[in-house]
Design a protein around this motif. Structure first.
Motif, PDB file in Angstrom:
ATOM      1  N   ALA A  62       0.825  -1.207   0.000  1.00  0.00           N
ATOM      2  CA  ALA A  62       0.000   0.000   0.000  1.00  0.00           C
ATOM      3  C   ALA A  62       0.860   1.258   0.000  1.00  0.00           C
ATOM      4  O   ALA A  62       0.494   2.270  -0.609  1.00  0.00           O
ATOM      5  CB  ALA A  62      -0.936   0.003   1.206  1.00  0.00           C
ATOM      6  N   ASP A  63       2.015   1.206   0.654  1.00  0.00           N
ATOM      7  CA  ASP A  63       2.856   2.393   0.774  1.00  0.00           C
ATOM      8  C   ASP A  63       3.608   2.753  -0.506  1.00  0.00           C
ATOM      9  O   ASP A  63       4.306   3.762  -0.552  1.00  0.00           O
ATOM     10  CB  ASP A  63       3.819   2.263   1.955  1.00  0.00           C
ATOM     11  N   GLU A  64       3.449   1.964  -1.553  1.00  0.00           N
ATOM     12  CA  GLU A  64       4.076   2.294  -2.831  1.00  0.00           C
ATOM     13  C   GLU A  64       3.187   3.173  -3.709  1.00  0.00           C
ATOM     14  O   GLU A  64       3.652   3.718  -4.700  1.00  0.00           O
ATOM     15  CB  GLU A  64       4.451   1.022  -3.590  1.00  0.00           C
ATOM     16  N   ALA A  65       1.928   3.332  -3.341  1.00  0.00           N
ATOM     17  CA  ALA A  65       1.021   4.186  -4.116  1.00  0.00           C
ATOM     18  C   ALA A  65       1.442   5.641  -3.962  1.00  0.00           C
ATOM     19  O   ALA A  65       1.803   6.090  -2.869  1.00  0.00           O
ATOM     20  CB  ALA A  65      -0.416   4.000  -3.642  1.00  0.00           C
ATOM     21  N   ALA A  66       1.392   6.386  -5.050  1.00  0.00           N
ATOM     22  CA  ALA A  66       1.812   7.790  -5.030  1.00  0.00           C
ATOM     23  C   ALA A  66       0.996   8.629  -4.056  1.00  0.00           C
ATOM     24  O   ALA A  66       1.507   9.584  -3.467  1.00  0.00           O
ATOM     25  CB  ALA A  66       1.713   8.374  -6.432  1.00  0.00           C
ATOM     26  N   ASN A  67      -0.269   8.270  -3.850  1.00  0.00           N
ATOM     27  CA  ASN A  67      -1.150   9.064  -2.984  1.00  0.00           C
ATOM     28  C   ASN A  67      -1.315   8.465  -1.584  1.00  0.00           C
ATOM     29  O   ASN A  67      -2.200   8.870  -0.839  1.00  0.00           O
ATOM     30  CB  ASN A  67      -2.511   9.261  -3.638  1.00  0.00           C
TER      31      ASN A  67
END
Length: 92
Positions: A62-67
């Motif tokens: 989840a922490d790889e999403a830009a937002n």
């Protein structure tokens, strides 16, 4: 040398969400699990716990999403939403 990441262990994430910024508004998506991850980068080993969420038919960090903003307990996120709604009602 390249960076190599291995998942060492999967932990349940019941009641936790990933919070994302959607055009200035926060939205939450349930986490599938937390992963204990070991990264090997030029001979240096690092371990950390990372959140994972469903991304269509696959599970992704989840922490790889830009937002991506943060991880939070669902109950806390819902309380924050209720507080914001009450503030907006008071202003109207």
């Amino acid at each position: 040398m390249s960076k190599q990441t291995n998942i060492l262990q999967i932990l349940p994430a019941n009641g936790w969400v990933a919070v994302y910024d959607e055009s200035g508004e926060e939205s939450a998506a349930a986490l599938v699990c937390f992963a204990l991850v070991e990264t090997l980068d030029n001979g240096a080993r690092q371990q950390e716990v990372r959140p994972m969420s469903a991304d269509g038919k696959r599970i992704a960090f989840a922490d790889e999403a830009a937002n991506f903003v943060r991880v939070e307990e669902l109950s806390e996120f819902e309380e924050d939403e209720e507080d914001e709604d009450e503030e907006e009602d008071a202003e109207a």
